[in-house]
Design a protein around this motif. Structure first.
Motif, PDB file in Angstrom:
ATOM      1  N   LYS A 262       0.865  -1.187   0.000  1.00 26.87           N
ATOM      2  CA  LYS A 262       0.000   0.000   0.000  1.00 26.87           C
ATOM      3  C   LYS A 262       0.898   1.233   0.000  1.00 26.87           C
ATOM      4  O   LYS A 262       1.701   1.422   0.918  1.00 26.87           O
ATOM      5  CB  LYS A 262      -0.926   0.029   1.205  1.00 26.87           C
ATOM      6  CG  LYS A 262      -1.744   1.331   1.302  1.00 26.87           C
ATOM      7  CD  LYS A 262      -2.681   1.335   2.483  1.00 26.87           C
ATOM      8  CE  LYS A 262      -3.921   0.516   2.171  1.00 26.87           C
ATOM      9  NZ  LYS A 262      -4.967   0.683   3.218  1.00 26.87           N
ATOM     10  N   VAL A 263       0.771   2.049  -1.058  1.00 22.46           N
ATOM     11  CA  VAL A 263       1.491   3.319  -1.117  1.00 22.46           C
ATOM     12  C   VAL A 263       0.650   4.335  -0.345  1.00 22.46           C
ATOM     13  O   VAL A 263      -0.413   4.759  -0.806  1.00 22.46           O
ATOM     14  CB  VAL A 263       1.710   3.774  -2.564  1.00 22.46           C
ATOM     15  CG1 VAL A 263       2.497   5.081  -2.597  1.00 22.46           C
ATOM     16  CG2 VAL A 263       2.436   2.693  -3.358  1.00 22.46           C
ATOM     17  N   ASN A 302       1.351  18.850  -5.927  1.00 20.87           N
ATOM     18  CA  ASN A 302       1.296  18.414  -4.534  1.00 20.87           C
ATOM     19  C   ASN A 302       2.660  17.853  -4.128  1.00 20.87           C
ATOM     20  O   ASN A 302       3.134  16.890  -4.721  1.00 20.87           O
ATOM     21  CB  ASN A 302       0.208  17.343  -4.358  1.00 20.87           C
ATOM     22  CG  ASN A 302      -0.157  17.143  -2.904  1.00 20.87           C
ATOM     23  OD1 ASN A 302       0.619  17.434  -2.009  1.00 20.87           O
ATOM     24  ND2 ASN A 302      -1.375  16.645  -2.681  1.00 20.87           N
ATOM     25  N   LEU A 303       3.279  18.461  -3.116  1.00 22.95           N
ATOM     26  CA  LEU A 303       4.561  17.975  -2.614  1.00 22.95           C
ATOM     27  C   LEU A 303       4.393  17.096  -1.375  1.00 22.95           C
ATOM     28  O   LEU A 303       5.379  16.572  -0.851  1.00 22.95           O
ATOM     29  CB  LEU A 303       5.483  19.156  -2.278  1.00 22.95           C
ATOM     30  CG  LEU A 303       5.867  20.049  -3.468  1.00 22.95           C
ATOM     31  CD1 LEU A 303       6.775  21.185  -3.002  1.00 22.95           C
ATOM     32  CD2 LEU A 303       6.547  19.231  -4.557  1.00 22.95           C
ATOM     33  N   ASN A 304       3.175  16.935  -0.909  1.00 19.91           N
ATOM     34  CA  ASN A 304       2.863  16.031   0.206  1.00 19.91           C
ATOM     35  C   ASN A 304       1.640  15.190  -0.173  1.00 19.91           C
ATOM     36  O   ASN A 304       0.597  15.245   0.506  1.00 19.91           O
ATOM     37  CB  ASN A 304       2.593  16.828   1.496  1.00 19.91           C
ATOM     38  CG  ASN A 304       3.813  17.597   1.956  1.00 19.91           C
ATOM     39  OD1 ASN A 304       4.741  17.042   2.522  1.00 19.91           O
ATOM     40  ND2 ASN A 304       3.812  18.910   1.676  1.00 19.91           N
ATOM     41  N   PRO A 305       1.749  14.410  -1.223  1.00 19.01           N
ATOM     42  CA  PRO A 305       0.569  13.686  -1.736  1.00 19.01           C
ATOM     43  C   PRO A 305       0.212  12.489  -0.856  1.00 19.01           C
ATOM     44  O   PRO A 305       1.057  11.887  -0.193  1.00 19.01           O
ATOM     45  CB  PRO A 305       1.023  13.228  -3.114  1.00 19.01           C
ATOM     46  CG  PRO A 305       2.502  13.071  -2.981  1.00 19.01           C
ATOM     47  CD  PRO A 305       2.956  14.154  -2.036  1.00 19.01           C
ATOM     48  N   GLU A 306      -1.045  12.120  -0.876  1.00 22.71           N
ATOM     49  CA  GLU A 306      -1.541  10.918  -0.220  1.00 22.71           C
ATOM     50  C   GLU A 306      -2.261  10.068  -1.260  1.00 22.71           C
ATOM     51  O   GLU A 306      -3.155  10.556  -1.952  1.00 22.71           O
ATOM     52  CB  GLU A 306      -2.479  11.282   0.936  1.00 22.71           C
ATOM     53  CG  GLU A 306      -1.773  11.993   2.086  1.00 22.71           C
ATOM     54  CD  GLU A 306      -2.642  12.072   3.331  1.00 22.71           C
ATOM     55  OE1 GLU A 306      -3.717  11.433   3.322  1.00 22.71           O
ATOM     56  OE2 GLU A 306      -2.238  12.739   4.304  1.00 22.71           O
ATOM     57  N   TRP A 307      -1.862   8.782  -1.338  1.00 19.60           N
ATOM     58  CA  TRP A 307      -2.450   7.898  -2.346  1.00 19.60           C
ATOM     59  C   TRP A 307      -3.385   6.865  -1.706  1.00 19.60           C
ATOM     60  O   TRP A 307      -4.532   6.759  -2.092  1.00 19.60           O
ATOM     61  CB  TRP A 307      -1.335   7.165  -3.108  1.00 19.60           C
ATOM     62  CG  TRP A 307      -0.612   8.026  -4.090  1.00 19.60           C
ATOM     63  CD1 TRP A 307      -1.047   8.415  -5.319  1.00 19.60           C
ATOM     64  CD2 TRP A 307       0.682   8.614  -3.931  1.00 19.60           C
ATOM     65  NE1 TRP A 307      -0.110   9.189  -5.954  1.00 19.60           N
ATOM     66  CE2 TRP A 307       0.969   9.337  -5.106  1.00 19.60           C
ATOM     67  CE3 TRP A 307       1.626   8.612  -2.907  1.00 19.60           C
ATOM     68  CZ2 TRP A 307       2.162  10.031  -5.286  1.00 19.60           C
ATOM     69  CZ3 TRP A 307       2.815   9.298  -3.085  1.00 19.60           C
ATOM     70  CH2 TRP A 307       3.069   9.993  -4.261  1.00 19.60           C
ATOM     71  N   GLY A 308      -2.855   6.053  -0.795  1.00 18.88           N
ATOM     72  CA  GLY A 308      -3.658   4.974  -0.208  1.00 18.88           C
ATOM     73  C   GLY A 308      -4.043   3.923  -1.237  1.00 18.88           C
ATOM     74  O   GLY A 308      -5.139   3.350  -1.158  1.00 18.88           O
TER      75      GLY A 308
END
Length: 532
Positions: A262-263, A302-308
């Motif tokens: 999980k990324v 986005n320099l602080n991305p969230e993928w999940g």
């Protein structure tokens, strides 16, 4: 007296010589010679031929057998060395067995006084080779061995010594030798299976204290029948002697588990664009895996991305494989710029355990590179390694390649692993060129074989959330132009759509399919469905 004897001797010689000429003349004139008929061998039946030529080679009598004089010549040259090596190996095997039984039967010692197989090597009368659609090679040689061994064993017990000697050995046998499964690692097969297709003929002389024991009435036949029954009970087909060469799962790099990734997120990524922020995405790939990398979605500005986002990878060698991670900045025009990289060795993961790790992104994987000291951000991953059950792997090792592996416990409920092996294609015909490769499409996921001639033996895995009972596997054979710039580019040589319902119910199918839109083209594909 001497004169009279001389006269009588000359007279007898003259009379005998004259009489012999006259009698021979009359016999030559009046006695008719019998006619000698010369007939070609093709006019004789098999029994008459065996009476004329009792030792007809098997490759002459049976067209299924091939002539292998080269192998007999090889054995003849190598026999002095093979003889010593076989005898040394036999002694090494016999020593622990003898040591275990001497105390049991109160025997002081058992020693080989002499051990040699003689100067006559075995000969092969011919060999039959079977062609199957499985990953195996089957051979049936016809073996004859009239040996002159000298095997003398000395047995000491209760202060007495007895010598047993084996001489004049004859062995006639027809073994079936199977090499399976065939693997891409030297010596290219994982096991040797040996069976006897009929009861062997074994004859030998046995001397005890210098006396021929086999001359005892009734003992010779009893020993013959006992040997045949014992050997047949152990090795007569379908019973086999199995000789393991290597671990087939490691040799062929078969799946041993699944890695769930999980990324989660990235933090503090470096800005790559002159105007605005970067557009990052992550590429993941298993080392030593020639399949394309898997990618996350692109997170704009986005320099602080969230993928999940979740991914699944098939593991073949958890001790040496690693998960390679690369973060890129997506560009609409031009090459995507790498923002950082890192890797996680699978040996650091505990089976069935979930590990959340935060990786520092590096410029290169060189530990001495000074550029790695600069901060490029962090990437957080959640990793779970789900190995196959140990009993399933052991079961496969003991029963061979035909046993179907099971998917790990981490496979979704009701799901499994679709295992595809593209063996080869035959009788392909291209209009302009024939340089084929196979393209496999399953649920939108596309994979390709390597260009060959065209024996690919390429393996692919597809992780499924549920049994693909109503799905089809699309396989297309395409010919690629051997050189760039030719007028005629890619050309379709045929295709096939395989319904997976039979694979789900039968667990394994290995068949040849006729290609659609091809005159004579065929393709051999093996499918396996592995469940938890």
């Amino acid at each position: 007296m001497g004169v009279i004897s001389t006269v009588l001797g000359f007279s007898g010689f003259g009379f005998g010589f004259s009489a012999g000429i006259v009698i021979g003349y009359f016999l030559f004139i009046y006695v008719q010679p019998t006619d000698v008929k010369v007939r070609p061998l093709v006019e004789y039946d098999s029994k008459s031929l065996e009476g004329i030529l009792p030792e007809i080679p098997l490759w002459v009598k049976n067209p299924d057998y091939d002539r292998i004089d080269w192998l007999n010549r090889f054995l003849e040259l190598m026999w002095p060395y093979l003889n010593k090596a076989i005898c040394r190996t036999a002694q090494d095997i016999a020593k622990p067995i003898i040591a275990e039984n001497t105390a049991k039967y109160k025997i002081d010692s058992v020693e080989f006084e002499s051990l040699t197989l003689g100067s006559l090597p075995p000969t092969f009368q011919g060999m039959k080779v079977y062609v199957t659609e499985e990953q195996e090679l089957i051979m049936e040689p016809s073996l004859k061995w009239a040996a002159n061994p000298n095997i003398t064993v000395a047995v000491k017990a209760y202060g007495l010594k007895a010598t047993i000697q084996i001489v004049d050995l004859q062995v006639f046998a027809s073994p079936r030798i199977t090499l399976k499964p065939l693997v891409p690692t030297f010596p290219c097969f994982a096991k040797i299976l040996v069976s006897l297709m009929e009861k062997p003929h074994v004859d030998f002389g046995l001397k005890l204290l210098g006396a021929d024991v086999m001359a005892i009435p009734g003992l010779y036949r009893f020993v013959q029948e006992t040997i045949k029954k014992q050997v047949a009970s152990m090795y007569l087909w379908p019973k086999t002697l199995e000789v393991p060469i290597m671990d087939p799962s490691k040799a062929s790099k078969r799946p041993v588990g699944i890695l769930l990734v999980k990324v989660v997120r990235a933090q503090n990524l470096r800005k790559k664009d002159l105007l605005g922020k970067s557009d990052p995405y992550v590429k993941l790939k298993m080392s030593d895996d020639k399949l394309p990398s898997k990618k996350t979605t692109v997170k704009r500005s986005n320099l602080n991305p969230e993928w999940g986002e979740d991914f699944k990878f098939v593991v073949t060698d958890p001790e040496n494989q690693a998960l390679e991670v690369n973060v890129f900045d997506w560009e609409q025009v031009g090459k995507h710029e790498k923002m950082g990289m890192n890797m996680i060795p699978l040996r650091e993961l505990l089976p069935e355990g979930t590990k959340v790790t935060t990786l520092n992104l590096l410029k290169t994987m060189d530990p001495n590179d000074v550029q790695n000291e600069k901060s490029r951000g962090e990437l957080t991953l959640e990793l779970t390694y789900k190995p196959f059950k140990e009993e399933d792997i052991e079961k496969e090792d003991t029963q061979g390649a035909d046993v179907i592996e099971k998917a790990p416990d981490g496979t979704p409920a009701g799901g499994g692993l679709l295992y595809v092996v593209v063996h080869e294609a035959q009788d392909l015909e291209g209009k302009h060129h024939t340089n084929p490769y196979a393209k496999i499409i399953f649920k939108g996921e596309e994979k390709k074989t390597k260009n060959r001639d065209p024996r690919w033996e390429d393996e692919f895995e597809f992780v499924c959330e549920e049994p693909p009972v109503n799905d089809k596997l699309h396989v297309e054979v395409i010919s690629k132009a051997p050189k760039a710039g030719l007028i005629h580019g890619k050309e379709t040589l045929g295709y096939i759509d395989i319904s997976l319902a039979d694979v789900i119910s039968n667990k394994r199918i290995n068949e040849k399919y006729h290609l659609i839109d091809s005159k004579n083209g065929q393709i051999q594909i093996e499918l396996q469905w592995r469940t938890s």
